[in-house]
Design a protein around this motif. Structure first.
Motif, mmCIF file in Angstrom:
data_model
loop_
_atom_site.group_PDB
_atom_site.id
_atom_site.type_symbol
_atom_site.label_atom_id
_atom_site.label_comp_id
_atom_site.label_asym_id
_atom_site.label_seq_id
_atom_site.Cartn_x
_atom_site.Cartn_y
_atom_site.Cartn_z
ATOM 1 N N PRO A 26 0.801 -1.229 0.000
ATOM 2 C CA PRO A 26 0.000 0.000 0.000
ATOM 3 C C PRO A 26 0.832 1.276 0.000
ATOM 4 O O PRO A 26 0.424 2.269 -0.592
ATOM 5 N N GLY A 27 1.993 1.258 0.633
ATOM 6 C CA GLY A 27 2.825 2.454 0.662
ATOM 7 C C GLY A 27 3.272 2.867 -0.731
ATOM 8 O O GLY A 27 3.297 4.051 -1.074
ATOM 9 N N SER A 28 3.613 1.887 -1.551
ATOM 10 C CA SER A 28 4.035 2.176 -2.924
ATOM 11 C C SER A 28 2.886 2.766 -3.730
ATOM 12 O O SER A 28 3.066 3.712 -4.503
ATOM 13 N N MET A 29 1.715 2.179 -3.577
ATOM 14 C CA MET A 29 0.553 2.686 -4.310
ATOM 15 C C MET A 29 0.193 4.102 -3.846
ATOM 16 O O MET A 29 -0.197 4.943 -4.652
ATOM 17 N N LEU A 31 2.303 6.397 -2.643
ATOM 18 C CA LEU A 31 3.282 7.315 -3.219
ATOM 19 C C LEU A 31 3.008 7.562 -4.703
ATOM 20 O O LEU A 31 3.119 8.688 -5.189
ATOM 21 N N PHE A 32 2.656 6.509 -5.423
ATOM 22 C CA PHE A 32 2.330 6.664 -6.842
ATOM 23 C C PHE A 32 1.114 7.564 -7.022
ATOM 24 O O PHE A 32 1.118 8.478 -7.858
ATOM 25 N N ALA A 33 0.069 7.329 -6.230
ATOM 26 C CA ALA A 33 -1.148 8.137 -6.328
ATOM 27 C C ALA A 33 -0.869 9.601 -5.980
ATOM 28 O O ALA A 33 -1.376 10.508 -6.646
ATOM 29 N N MET A 34 -0.044 9.827 -4.960
ATOM 30 C CA MET A 34 0.285 11.207 -4.590
ATOM 31 C C MET A 34 1.059 11.903 -5.712
ATOM 32 O O MET A 34 0.863 13.094 -5.977
ATOM 33 N N GLY A 35 1.926 11.172 -6.387
ATOM 34 C CA GLY A 35 2.653 11.741 -7.514
ATOM 35 C C GLY A 35 1.736 12.111 -8.659
ATOM 36 O O GLY A 35 1.857 13.188 -9.257
ATOM 37 N N VAL A 36 0.792 11.233 -8.975
ATOM 38 C CA VAL A 36 -0.166 11.514 -10.050
ATOM 39 C C VAL A 36 -1.033 12.715 -9.684
ATOM 40 O O VAL A 36 -1.264 13.599 -10.514
ATOM 41 N N ILE A 37 -1.503 12.763 -8.451
ATOM 42 C CA ILE A 37 -2.321 13.893 -8.007
ATOM 43 C C ILE A 37 -1.508 15.187 -8.056
ATOM 44 O O ILE A 37 -2.012 16.228 -8.478
#
Length: 53
Positions: A26-29, A31-37
């Protein structure tokens, strides 16, 4: 908010789900979501700044 369905489609249509591979932690997902946002918000802010000038 029009990007949310595309992000959900991208996340669910990955080959990892089709091949039965392990789901990333979940931590990786997060971080990825925060980058996209961050990219989406940054582009919108730049567009508003450009339109204002």
């Amino acid at each position: 908010m029009r990007y949310i369905p595309a992000i959900v489609l991208l996340a669910t249509a990955t080959p990892a789900f089709a091949a039965g591979a392990a789901v990333p932690e979940p931590g990786s997902m997060t971080l990825f979501a925060m980058g996209v946002i961050g990219l989406i918000v940054g582009r919108q802010a730049a567009k508003k700044r450009r339109d204002r000038d």
